[in-house]
Write an enzyme that holds these catalytic residues in place. Sequence first.
Site, mmCIF file in Angstrom:
data_model
loop_
_atom_site.group_PDB
_atom_site.id
_atom_site.type_symbol
_atom_site.label_atom_id
_atom_site.label_comp_id
_atom_site.label_asym_id
_atom_site.label_seq_id
_atom_site.Cartn_x
_atom_site.Cartn_y
_atom_site.Cartn_z
ATOM 1 N N TYR A 321 0.809 -1.225 0.000
ATOM 2 C CA TYR A 321 0.000 0.000 0.000
ATOM 3 C C TYR A 321 0.835 1.265 0.000
ATOM 4 C CZ TYR A 321 -3.494 -3.105 2.243
ATOM 5 O OH TYR A 321 -4.352 -4.113 2.564
ATOM 6 N N CYS A 348 13.837 -12.256 -1.760
ATOM 7 C CA CYS A 348 14.246 -12.075 -3.146
ATOM 8 C C CYS A 348 13.148 -11.395 -3.955
ATOM 9 C CB CYS A 348 14.674 -13.399 -3.732
ATOM 10 S SG CYS A 348 16.198 -13.939 -2.943
ATOM 11 N N TYR A 383 -2.452 -5.400 10.677
ATOM 12 C CA TYR A 383 -2.119 -5.854 9.314
ATOM 13 C C TYR A 383 -0.623 -6.147 9.175
ATOM 14 C CZ TYR A 383 -6.719 -3.808 8.852
ATOM 15 O OH TYR A 383 -8.038 -3.496 9.054
HETATM 16 C C1 LIG Z 1 -11.109 -3.936 7.517
HETATM 17 C C2 LIG Z 1 -12.441 -3.534 7.955
HETATM 18 C C3 LIG Z 1 -12.578 -2.623 9.006
HETATM 19 C C4 LIG Z 1 -11.424 -1.997 9.730
HETATM 20 O O1 LIG Z 1 -10.685 -1.087 9.004
HETATM 21 P P1 LIG Z 1 -9.534 -0.249 9.754
HETATM 22 O O2 LIG Z 1 -8.993 0.650 8.730
HETATM 23 O O3 LIG Z 1 -8.528 -1.240 10.224
HETATM 24 O O4 LIG Z 1 -10.185 0.453 10.888
HETATM 25 C C5 LIG Z 1 -13.859 -2.310 9.407
HETATM 26 N N1 LIG Z 1 -14.947 -2.833 8.813
HETATM 27 C C6 LIG Z 1 -14.843 -3.728 7.797
HETATM 28 C C7 LIG Z 1 -16.064 -4.281 7.189
HETATM 29 C C8 LIG Z 1 -13.588 -4.089 7.324
HETATM 30 O O5 LIG Z 1 -13.501 -4.946 6.307
#
Ligand SMILES: *Cc1c(COP(=O)(O)O)cnc(C)c1O
Length: 426
Positions: A321, A348, A383
Amino acid sequence: MIILRLYLSLNLISMAYYSIQGIQLTDLAQQFGTPLYVYDADKIREKISVLRGSLKGFPLSIKYACKANTNLSILRIMLQNGVDLDVVSPQELALGILAGYAGNQITFTPSGVDFSEIEFAVDKGAIVNLDNLSVLEKFGQKYGSTKPCLIRIKPHVFGGGNEKIMTAHPESKFGISIHQKEEILTIVDQYKIHVIGLHQHTGSDIKDGKTFQEAASALFDFAYDFKDLEIIDLGGGFKVPYSPEDPGVDMQDVGQLMSQSFLEFSRQYGRELRLWVEPGKFLVSEAGTFLAQATVVKNDPIKTFLGINTGLNHLIRPMMYGSYHYIFNASNANSASQKAYRVVGNICETDTFSFDFNGKQDERNLNEVQEGDIIALANAGAYGFTMASHYNSRYLPAEVLIDQGKAIVIRKRETLDDLTRNQVFP
Ligand SMILES: *Cc1c(COP(=O)(O)O)cnc(C)c1O
């Protein structure tokens, strides 16, 4: 004298990064080895209370979007602090139950999955959040009005740190378009589906209250035609600060805007509704620090490469990202000795960690690095581990939780058995 100078040259802001609950990062690296994910339980609790404190005046449920970090010990901290779960796969749901959650504390918000996954979630007592017309119809056929559900709406708004993490814009795959209200209502009426809530999730890394408000008001306008609502779920995506200078989201400010709009909507809707939010990153990102070791300092004529004993196999956000992680030398607090390094992994592939916010700079200033030093990447609680892979057949990192001043291993380092467990010779 030298020690005093060294101490004074420490930047006070970054000094806070060198230890967690009084335990030095370098001691953690020595005790548990690297690469190592380290999580600060106090930080998670602090973020939960900031969020609670900023969304006020109505019933609130926090649904931790656990794809950010599914370690069972992290899930248990959420449970102990009254935070429910939002899951996106049957396996996350199963992990939630293993951590001690009851089915009805879990919401299943998948995207485009087979109906058997919805049935699995309903069987476990979870509440499902439906994101396409086809699954809504199947839900109606199977359950009629016997099971509650939420519907995920795509409000056609642009919000999020970059295009890859926006989920509510017109071309997003997520949710049912806000322009398909008639189709939704037809199916809901036909099967008498018990729609208890509407949901939208705008994207990630949003810091602007106006963006949340825009998405919320699109959802509110849409909601009046649904008569049985008990819940409005405004998703997650609250931005976190990525460096000592980055302010992140002003949760008080955003919370106030969201709270006002929500209360106003509840009044007009004519019933006290419950607000759900689903933060992932906001609750766990800052709690995590990723520790690696400097394996090589390569003084190339073009630039100085700092090679560390990890790569995109363990922390892929910068490469996937363009995410920014604050990187520092945990073994050297003397900021008078800074040099520019391109921090790279040992995989790699071109796995550069040190891209700057704008993706143009690929070097960072770090306090001078000797081979063997401990290099730390901040904001690694979300993440990070959950996106790690076995690419290049390297082991996944270990994970350690710091709670009440003590460091505990919450995921052991892997062995060759973990790589071969399910492989079969023909
Ligand atoms: C990933 C996700 C979130 C959380 O997003 P953040 O940016 O980590 O707060 C919330 N709701 C849904 C449905 C998601 O898929």
